[in-house]
Design a protein around this motif. Sequence first.
Motif, mmCIF file in Angstrom:
data_model
loop_
_atom_site.group_PDB
_atom_site.id
_atom_site.type_symbol
_atom_site.label_atom_id
_atom_site.label_comp_id
_atom_site.label_asym_id
_atom_site.label_seq_id
_atom_site.Cartn_x
_atom_site.Cartn_y
_atom_site.Cartn_z
ATOM 1 N N ARG A 94 -15.097 -83.360 4.528
ATOM 2 C CA ARG A 94 -13.986 -82.770 5.279
ATOM 3 C C ARG A 94 -12.730 -83.613 5.128
ATOM 4 O O ARG A 94 -11.623 -83.080 4.982
ATOM 5 N N MET A 95 -12.889 -84.937 5.172
ATOM 6 C CA MET A 95 -11.746 -85.847 5.041
ATOM 7 C C MET A 95 -11.088 -85.690 3.674
ATOM 8 O O MET A 95 -9.864 -85.593 3.563
ATOM 9 N N ILE A 96 -11.912 -85.637 2.622
ATOM 10 C CA ILE A 96 -11.393 -85.509 1.260
ATOM 11 C C ILE A 96 -10.719 -84.155 1.071
ATOM 12 O O ILE A 96 -9.623 -84.059 0.513
ATOM 13 N N GLU A 97 -11.371 -83.086 1.544
ATOM 14 C CA GLU A 97 -10.814 -81.739 1.382
ATOM 15 C C GLU A 97 -9.487 -81.611 2.114
ATOM 16 O O GLU A 97 -8.523 -81.031 1.587
ATOM 17 N N GLU A 98 -9.424 -82.162 3.324
ATOM 18 C CA GLU A 98 -8.180 -82.113 4.098
ATOM 19 C C GLU A 98 -7.049 -82.784 3.331
ATOM 20 O O GLU A 98 -5.942 -82.238 3.223
ATOM 21 N N TYR A 99 -7.332 -83.956 2.766
ATOM 22 C CA TYR A 99 -6.287 -84.684 2.047
ATOM 23 C C TYR A 99 -5.858 -83.917 0.792
ATOM 24 O O TYR A 99 -4.658 -83.721 0.547
ATOM 25 N N LEU A 100 -6.814 -83.492 -0.025
ATOM 26 C CA LEU A 100 -6.489 -82.874 -1.301
ATOM 27 C C LEU A 100 -5.793 -81.526 -1.153
ATOM 28 O O LEU A 100 -5.000 -81.129 -2.007
ATOM 29 N N THR A 101 -6.069 -80.806 -0.077
ATOM 30 C CA THR A 101 -5.523 -79.457 0.063
ATOM 31 C C THR A 101 -4.277 -79.387 0.935
ATOM 32 O O THR A 101 -3.529 -78.401 0.860
ATOM 33 N N GLN A 102 -4.007 -80.424 1.751
ATOM 34 C CA GLN A 102 -2.908 -80.318 2.704
ATOM 35 C C GLN A 102 -1.816 -81.379 2.541
ATOM 36 O O GLN A 102 -0.740 -81.247 3.120
#
Length: 205
Positions: A94-102
Amino acid sequence: MKVHNVSLKISAVGAAQYPLEGYPEIALVGRSNVGKSSLVNTLINRRSYARTSSQPGKTQTLNFYEVESQLFLVDVPGYGYAKVSKKDRQKWGRMIEEYLTQRQTLRGVIILLDGRHAPMQLDLQMIDFLHYYKLPLLIVATKVDKVPRSKWNKIEKEIKQNADLQPQDQLVLFSATTKAGAPVVWDWIEKKTKINEGMLDDGVQ
């Protein structure tokens, strides 16, 4: 690029902790123990500034390295380490996805693959994920010093055959030991971030 000034700005676990300087950012992603920290150390011309470990899964935060007060290199936690609990893997995901997408200041992603082996399914899934979000992508095949130079073409061919690369994707073979490929990586970073090259020296030592 010859780096004179670098600092670990923050180790973040969420958006509330991200730096506010607004510098362009380049993220480094890859499986655990693939060599992200070693690549960072090579790029910033430091032997052991970024934390490296023989124990996979050691990096558990987004580490923002400020370079020359102009950009951030962001070392992202490695994926695919089986001994990490499912709960922790989900949290990191979740942390990685949040950073990469937002993250609005993210200008590109460097994905590291172990050059000694064919890309794994998790690598291919990450490449597809980055393509879906239309993030500029540099594929770096690491540890090529452990492979005879006569087989380097085979490494490139294997990655291109297995990964669904797009025309704009770039592939480079890299060794932290010999620094092979480092100038190409920096050239890609400079083009994607559009940093003020006039303040910096060209070339990696």
